[in-house]
Motif scaffolding. Structure first.
Motif, short mmCIF file in Angstrom:
data_model
loop_
_atom_site.label_atom_id
_atom_site.label_comp_id
_atom_site.label_asym_id
_atom_site.label_seq_id
_atom_site.Cartn_x
_atom_site.Cartn_y
_atom_site.Cartn_z
N ARG A 143 -4.73 27.97 -13.55
CA ARG A 143 -3.88 28.58 -14.56
C ARG A 143 -2.46 28.71 -14.05
O ARG A 143 -2.23 28.91 -12.84
CB ARG A 143 -4.41 29.96 -14.96
CG ARG A 143 -5.79 29.94 -15.61
CD ARG A 143 -5.81 29.20 -16.93
NE ARG A 143 -7.03 29.46 -17.68
CZ ARG A 143 -8.02 28.59 -17.87
NH1 ARG A 143 -7.95 27.38 -17.36
NH2 ARG A 143 -9.07 28.92 -18.59
N GLY A 144 -1.51 28.64 -14.96
CA GLY A 144 -0.12 28.85 -14.62
C GLY A 144 0.67 29.03 -15.89
O GLY A 144 0.68 28.14 -16.75
N ASP A 145 1.29 30.19 -16.04
CA ASP A 145 2.15 30.43 -17.19
C ASP A 145 3.03 31.61 -16.83
O ASP A 145 2.95 32.12 -15.71
CB ASP A 145 1.33 30.68 -18.45
CG ASP A 145 2.06 30.23 -19.71
OD1 ASP A 145 3.28 30.49 -19.82
OD2 ASP A 145 1.43 29.60 -20.58
N ILE A 146 3.89 32.04 -17.73
CA ILE A 146 4.88 33.05 -17.34
C ILE A 146 4.68 34.37 -18.07
O ILE A 146 3.94 34.44 -19.06
CB ILE A 146 6.32 32.53 -17.56
CG1 ILE A 146 6.58 32.33 -19.05
CG2 ILE A 146 6.53 31.23 -16.80
CD1 ILE A 146 8.02 32.01 -19.38
N GLY A 147 5.33 35.41 -17.55
CA GLY A 147 5.41 36.70 -18.23
C GLY A 147 4.07 37.28 -18.62
O GLY A 147 3.11 37.24 -17.83
N ASN A 148 3.99 37.79 -19.84
CA ASN A 148 2.76 38.47 -20.24
C ASN A 148 1.59 37.49 -20.44
O ASN A 148 0.43 37.90 -20.45
CB ASN A 148 2.99 39.38 -21.46
CG ASN A 148 3.60 38.64 -22.62
OD1 ASN A 148 3.88 37.43 -22.52
ND2 ASN A 148 3.81 39.34 -23.72
N THR A 149 1.89 36.20 -20.55
CA THR A 149 0.79 35.22 -20.61
C THR A 149 0.10 35.15 -19.25
O THR A 149 -1.14 35.09 -19.18
CB THR A 149 1.29 33.82 -20.99
OG1 THR A 149 2.05 33.91 -22.19
CG2 THR A 149 0.13 32.87 -21.19
N ALA A 150 0.88 35.15 -18.19
CA ALA A 150 0.28 35.13 -16.85
C ALA A 150 -0.56 36.40 -16.63
O ALA A 150 -1.66 36.33 -16.06
CB ALA A 150 1.38 35.03 -15.80
N THR A 151 -0.05 37.53 -17.10
CA THR A 151 -0.82 38.77 -17.01
C THR A 151 -2.15 38.63 -17.74
O THR A 151 -3.20 39.06 -17.25
CB THR A 151 -0.01 39.94 -17.62
OG1 THR A 151 1.26 40.01 -16.95
CG2 THR A 151 -0.73 41.26 -17.46
N ALA A 152 -2.11 38.02 -18.91
CA ALA A 152 -3.35 37.84 -19.69
C ALA A 152 -4.33 36.92 -18.96
O ALA A 152 -5.54 37.21 -18.91
CB ALA A 152 -3.01 37.28 -21.08
N TYR A 153 -3.85 35.84 -18.38
CA TYR A 153 -4.75 34.94 -17.65
C TYR A 153 -5.36 35.63 -16.43
O TYR A 153 -6.55 35.44 -16.12
CB TYR A 153 -4.02 33.66 -17.21
CG TYR A 153 -3.93 32.61 -18.28
CD1 TYR A 153 -5.08 32.11 -18.89
CD2 TYR A 153 -2.70 32.07 -18.67
CE1 TYR A 153 -5.00 31.13 -19.88
CE2 TYR A 153 -2.62 31.10 -19.65
CZ TYR A 153 -3.76 30.63 -20.25
OH TYR A 153 -3.68 29.66 -21.22
N ALA A 154 -4.55 36.42 -15.72
CA ALA A 154 -5.08 37.14 -14.55
C ALA A 154 -6.19 38.10 -14.99
O ALA A 154 -7.24 38.19 -14.36
CB ALA A 154 -3.96 37.89 -13.83
N LYS A 155 -5.94 38.79 -16.09
CA LYS A 155 -6.95 39.71 -16.64
C LYS A 155 -8.22 38.95 -17.01
O LYS A 155 -9.34 39.38 -16.70
CB LYS A 155 -6.35 40.39 -17.87
CG LYS A 155 -7.17 41.49 -18.48
CD LYS A 155 -6.30 42.23 -19.54
CE LYS A 155 -7.01 43.45 -20.11
NZ LYS A 155 -8.25 43.16 -20.82
N ALA A 156 -8.06 37.79 -17.65
CA ALA A 156 -9.22 36.99 -18.06
C ALA A 156 -10.05 36.58 -16.84
O ALA A 156 -11.28 36.70 -16.83
CB ALA A 156 -8.77 35.76 -18.84
#
Lengths: 231, 231
Positions: free
Chosen positions: A90-103
Motif C-alpha cells: 500500500r502507498g497513498d497520502i494523508g488520510n488515505t494512508a491513515t485508512a490503509y494503516a487502520k485496515a
C-alpha cells in the motif's frame, strides 16, 4: 506486547529458520478448490519450519467476498506466536494512508505490512506510528521491468548528495524513517549484487527477500548477500 | 462497449464538466452514520455535475466487511453512464499484479483505476491489457513529502537521456506504456508548475488532479496548467 521484530526473532529462534512462506493462493495452480483449506494444509505442514507467513492481499481480493472469508480463515489457522506479514504494497497520502494503516493493522491485525515508498515519509507515517508493528518498504523489485524507474541514477535536487540508483535512495530514506525501530525492506532475490549494497546501507534492518522459486532467484547468493550484521 | 476514455468524454460533454468527485467516506467527518446512504446522497445531488466518481478503496477497507458492503451499494447508486475510477494506487509484480487487475476490473467492475508506477512496465501490463479500461499512473503526489523521492534529479543508467526530476521520468514512461490509448496520470493540484511540465510531456493523456479542497490546491491554476491539447 512484543513488537514485530521481537516476535520475528523469537519465531526465527524457535524454528531455527529465516524462511518466510508466502500464502498466495492461485486457484488455477491449486490441487484442491478451497483456498482456506489449502492454506491451512500449508500452515500445518510448515509451522515448525518458518519465521513468518506472508499472505498476499491481491490474490484474496481477486476472489471477491470468498477471498475475504478465506483470508480470515487463513489468519485463524496460523499459530499466534508466528508473525504474519500482510503483503499489500500500500502507498497513498494523508488520510488515505491513515485508512490503509487502520485496515492492515486494526481490521486485519497483521503484525507487519509491506508498503510502497513513492509518496515519501509523510505518506508512510500512519504505518510507522504503529510502533509495535513492522513496516517493510518495497525497495528493489525482482521483476524484469524493475530497472526502468528503480535504476535511474539520481541525485538530490538541491545538491549535496551522491549520485546513486533510485532504489538506494529508497533504502537511505527507509533508514531515516526508522526512528521507531520498526522499518525493514523488501528486496528481490533476483539481484544479489543490489541486495548486497542495500544491506551495506541498512546493516541492521530486516530484509524480506522474495523471488526464490518461481522467479528463479538464488537462495545461496541471496542469503549470503542479505544476512544482517549479526549473521 | 465504449472504452473508459469514450465514456469519460461522453459524461464530460453531457454534464459540461471536468469535475471528478471523490467518494472517500470518513465516518468521523460524516453528518450521518451510514456510509452507503451518505454516498448515495452525494451521488443524487451531483450526478448532473460530474464527469466521473472516484471511490478511494482505503476508506472502505478501513471499515472491514461493512466497508465492502458500503462500496457495493455505492457503486449501484452511480448512474451507469458515469465512469467510476477505483482509486487504489495498486502496484506489484507478476501474478500479483494480475490478481489486483482482476480484483479492480472484474470483481469490482471499475471503469478505471489508479496505479503506482514503481515496479515498471511489466508490473502494470496486467492493467494495461484491459484495453477498454483506464489506467491512471500516479506521477506526482500533492503531499509535502512528495519531494523526498519524486523530485530526485535522475538520468538513465546507461546514459543517453536528459537529467530530469524522477516524476518526469514517470510521465515519460507512462506515455510509452500508452500503446492501447488507455493510460492517464494522477498529478496533485498543489504543484501547478510541475503539472504544466507534465502536461507538456503528455499533451493528450487524461490527467486526474486531486488536491483541490482539503489540500488547498488552486482550482484555477490547476485547470489552466492541466487542460489538454484540445482544451
Amino acid at each position: 506486547m512484543s513488537t514485530f521484530v521481537e516476535k520475528l526473532q523469537a519465531a526465527a529462534q524457535q524454528n531455527n529458520s529465516l524462511l518466510c512462506i508466502g500464502l498466495d493462493p492461485d486457484p488455477r495452480l491449486m490441487p484442491i478448490a478451497d483456498v482456506a483449506e489449502f492454506n491451512q494444509a500449508i500452515v500445518e505442514a510448515t509451522s515448525d519450519l518458518v519465521c513468518a507467513y506472508k499472505p498476499n492481499l491481491g490474490f484474496y481480493e481477486s476472489l471477491g467476498p470468498a477471498g475475504t472469508e478465506a483470508l480470515e480463515q487463513t489468519l485463524k489457522a496460523i499459530p499466534s506466536w508466528i508473525p504474519v506479514i500482510g503483503d499489500s504494497k500500500r502507498g497513498d497520502i494523508g488520510n488515505t494512508a491513515t485508512a490503509y494503516a487502520k485496515a492492515m493493522f486494526d481490521v486485519w491485525g497483521f503484525d507487519c505490512v509491506t508498503v510502497n515508498p513513492f509518496g515519501g515519509q509523510d505518506s508512510l507515517e500512519p504505518f510507522l506510528n504503529y510502533q509495535d508493528k513492522g513496516v517493510l518498504v518495497w525497495c528493489r523489485s525482482s521483476n524484469p521491468g524493475a530497472r526502468e524507474l528503480q535504476d535511474l541514477i539520481a541525485t538530490p535536487p538541491l545538491g549535496g548528495g551522491d549520485s546513486r540508483p533510485f532504489y538506494e535512495w529508497v533504502a537511505i530514506s527507509a533508514a531515516k524513517w526508522n526512528t521507531n525501530g520498526n522499518v525493514g525492506l523488501v528486496v528481490g532475490a533476483t539481484y544479489p549484487d543490489e541486495l548486497r549494497t542495500i544491506r551495506e546501507l541498512c546493516p541492521d534492518m530486516p530484509i524480506l527477500i522474495p523471488g526464490i522459486g518461481a522467479q528463479e532467484g538464488s537462495l545461496e547468493k541471496s542469503t549470503m548477500a542479505g544476512i544482517d550484521a549479526h549473521g
